[in-house]
Design an enzyme around this catalytic site. Structure first.
Site, PDB file in Angstrom:
ATOM      1  N   ASP A 114       0.868  -1.180   0.000  1.00 41.61           N
ATOM      2  CA  ASP A 114       0.000   0.000   0.000  1.00 41.61           C
ATOM      3  C   ASP A 114       0.910   1.236   0.000  1.00 41.61           C
ATOM      4  O   ASP A 114       1.399   1.649  -1.049  1.00 41.61           O
ATOM      5  CB  ASP A 114      -0.867  -0.120   1.266  1.00 41.61           C
ATOM      6  CG  ASP A 114      -1.939   0.937   1.392  1.00 41.61           C
ATOM      7  OD1 ASP A 114      -2.505   1.330   0.392  1.00 41.61           O
ATOM      8  OD2 ASP A 114      -2.214   1.365   2.526  1.00 41.61           O
ATOM      9  N   VAL A 137      -9.693  -3.068   0.934  1.00 43.88           N
ATOM     10  CA  VAL A 137     -10.214  -4.378   0.530  1.00 43.88           C
ATOM     11  C   VAL A 137      -9.987  -5.426   1.625  1.00 43.88           C
ATOM     12  O   VAL A 137      -9.094  -5.287   2.455  1.00 43.88           O
ATOM     13  CB  VAL A 137      -9.559  -4.865  -0.782  1.00 43.88           C
ATOM     14  CG1 VAL A 137      -9.952  -3.968  -1.950  1.00 43.88           C
ATOM     15  CG2 VAL A 137      -8.036  -4.944  -0.660  1.00 43.88           C
ATOM     16  N   ARG A 147     -11.014 -12.384   6.928  1.00 42.41           N
ATOM     17  CA  ARG A 147      -9.843 -13.049   6.336  1.00 42.41           C
ATOM     18  C   ARG A 147     -10.237 -14.313   5.577  1.00 42.41           C
ATOM     19  O   ARG A 147      -9.527 -14.773   4.702  1.00 42.41           O
ATOM     20  CB  ARG A 147      -8.833 -13.437   7.428  1.00 42.41           C
ATOM     21  CG  ARG A 147      -8.171 -12.265   8.126  1.00 42.41           C
ATOM     22  CD  ARG A 147      -6.981 -12.755   8.942  1.00 42.41           C
ATOM     23  NE  ARG A 147      -6.526 -11.793   9.926  1.00 42.41           N
ATOM     24  CZ  ARG A 147      -5.661 -10.811   9.685  1.00 42.41           C
ATOM     25  NH1 ARG A 147      -5.157 -10.656   8.485  1.00 42.41           N
ATOM     26  NH2 ARG A 147      -5.289  -9.979  10.637  1.00 42.41           N
TER      27      ARG A 147
HETATM   28  P1  IMP Z   1       1.921  -0.515   3.751  1.00 45.41           P
HETATM   29  O1  IMP Z   1       3.003  -0.551   4.787  1.00 45.41           O
HETATM   30  O2  IMP Z   1       1.156   0.775   3.788  1.00 45.41           O
HETATM   31  O3  IMP Z   1       2.385  -0.875   2.368  1.00 45.41           O
HETATM   32  O4  IMP Z   1       0.826  -1.551   4.189  1.00 45.41           O
HETATM   33  C1  IMP Z   1       1.027  -2.888   4.255  1.00 45.41           C
HETATM   34  C2  IMP Z   1       0.035  -3.554   5.192  1.00 45.41           C
HETATM   35  O5  IMP Z   1      -1.131  -2.754   5.450  1.00 45.41           O
HETATM   36  C3  IMP Z   1      -0.479  -4.780   4.519  1.00 45.41           C
HETATM   37  O6  IMP Z   1       0.362  -5.868   4.759  1.00 45.41           O
HETATM   38  C4  IMP Z   1      -1.860  -4.936   5.148  1.00 45.41           C
HETATM   39  O7  IMP Z   1      -1.781  -5.667   6.346  1.00 45.41           O
HETATM   40  C5  IMP Z   1      -2.314  -3.531   5.456  1.00 45.41           C
HETATM   41  N1  IMP Z   1      -3.232  -3.011   4.405  1.00 45.41           N
HETATM   42  C6  IMP Z   1      -2.982  -2.042   3.512  1.00 45.41           C
HETATM   43  N2  IMP Z   1      -4.042  -1.832   2.701  1.00 45.41           N
HETATM   44  C7  IMP Z   1      -4.982  -2.714   3.103  1.00 45.41           C
HETATM   45  C8  IMP Z   1      -6.325  -3.010   2.644  1.00 45.41           C
HETATM   46  O8  IMP Z   1      -6.869  -2.437   1.678  1.00 45.41           O
HETATM   47  N3  IMP Z   1      -6.979  -3.986   3.325  1.00 45.41           N
HETATM   48  C9  IMP Z   1      -6.445  -4.665   4.371  1.00 45.41           C
HETATM   49  N4  IMP Z   1      -5.202  -4.424   4.813  1.00 45.41           N
HETATM   50  C10 IMP Z   1      -4.477  -3.463   4.196  1.00 45.41           C
END
Ligand code: IMP
Length: 183
Positions: free
Chosen positions: A101, A151, A163
């Site tokens: 993300d 999502v 989940r």
């Molecule tokens: P990042 O560090 O922002 O890239 O986020 C990574 C983590 O955020 C992922 O491994 C997910 O656990 C959580 N995450 C990010 N977007 C979503 C989403 O749309 N749904 C559920 N979990 C999310």
């Protein structure tokens, strides 16, 4: 479809097909080698298990537990809540994520694992939200790019729920706690 899901973004069949393709690519790229897969808990466990079932190479599996999310929002601070059991020095490592993300988690992991001197590190993610990226992440294996929506399903949760859904779905706004909707 679950009552709190607004729309199915990726069906069970589409996931199955794509995961098989990714496994085949990894098996080809690492032919005659042994890969150490590191699943990022908890979201990646369903994806990782399906990747493994389709592999034709040898592999080891380990997990790391991280935390940065509360509800639908990232706190921006990544913390290790469960560390690896195995030594990854001189290993070919593939980090398996449910979704990239902002990219902060993947970036944290790459830097953290590099200090342990693996032979190589690559990232495999089921989902990618390019519009939400805050930091560049070199994703080698990607299932699907999706729009910047929250999502759930196939391992991904909202406050530990959903989940178990076999597809990737967008959560209805009415199923998200009011405070999360205020921006
Ligand atoms: P990042 O560090 O922002 O890239 O986020 C990574 C983590 O955020 C992922 O491994 C997910 O656990 C959580 N995450 C990010 N977007 C979503 C989403 O749309 N749904 C559920 N979990 C999310």
């Amino acid at each position: 479809m679950h009552r709190n899901i607004e729309e199915i973004l990726i069906t069970e069949e589409e996931i199955r097909k794509r995961v098989r393709e990714l496994s085949q690519r990894i098996s080809k790229d690492y032919k005659d080698r042994c890969v150490t897969f590191i699943g990022v808990l908890k979201g990646s466990f369903v994806f990782l298990s399906d990747i493994l079932k389709n592999l034709t190479i040898d592999c080891n599996v380990d997990f790391i537990g991280l935390s940065s999310y509360e509800g639908t929002k990232s706190t921006g601070i990544v913390r290790t809540v469960l560390d690896l059991k195995e030594n990854i020095q001189d290993k070919d490592v593939i980090i398996v994520e449910d979704i990239v993300d902002s990219g902060l988690t993947a970036n944290y992991l790459i830097h953290n694992f590099r200090t342990r001197r693996p032979k190589s590190i690559r990232i495999c993610t089921l989902l990618d939200k390019p519009a939400a990226r805050k930091i560049y992440v070199p994703v080698k294996y990607k299932g699907f790019s999706i729009p910047n929506k929250f999502v759930v399903g196939y391992g991904l949760d909202y406050n530990e729920n959903y989940r178990n859904l076999p597809y990737i779905g967008v959560l209805k706004k009415s199923a998200i706690k009011k405070e999360d909707l205020c921006q």
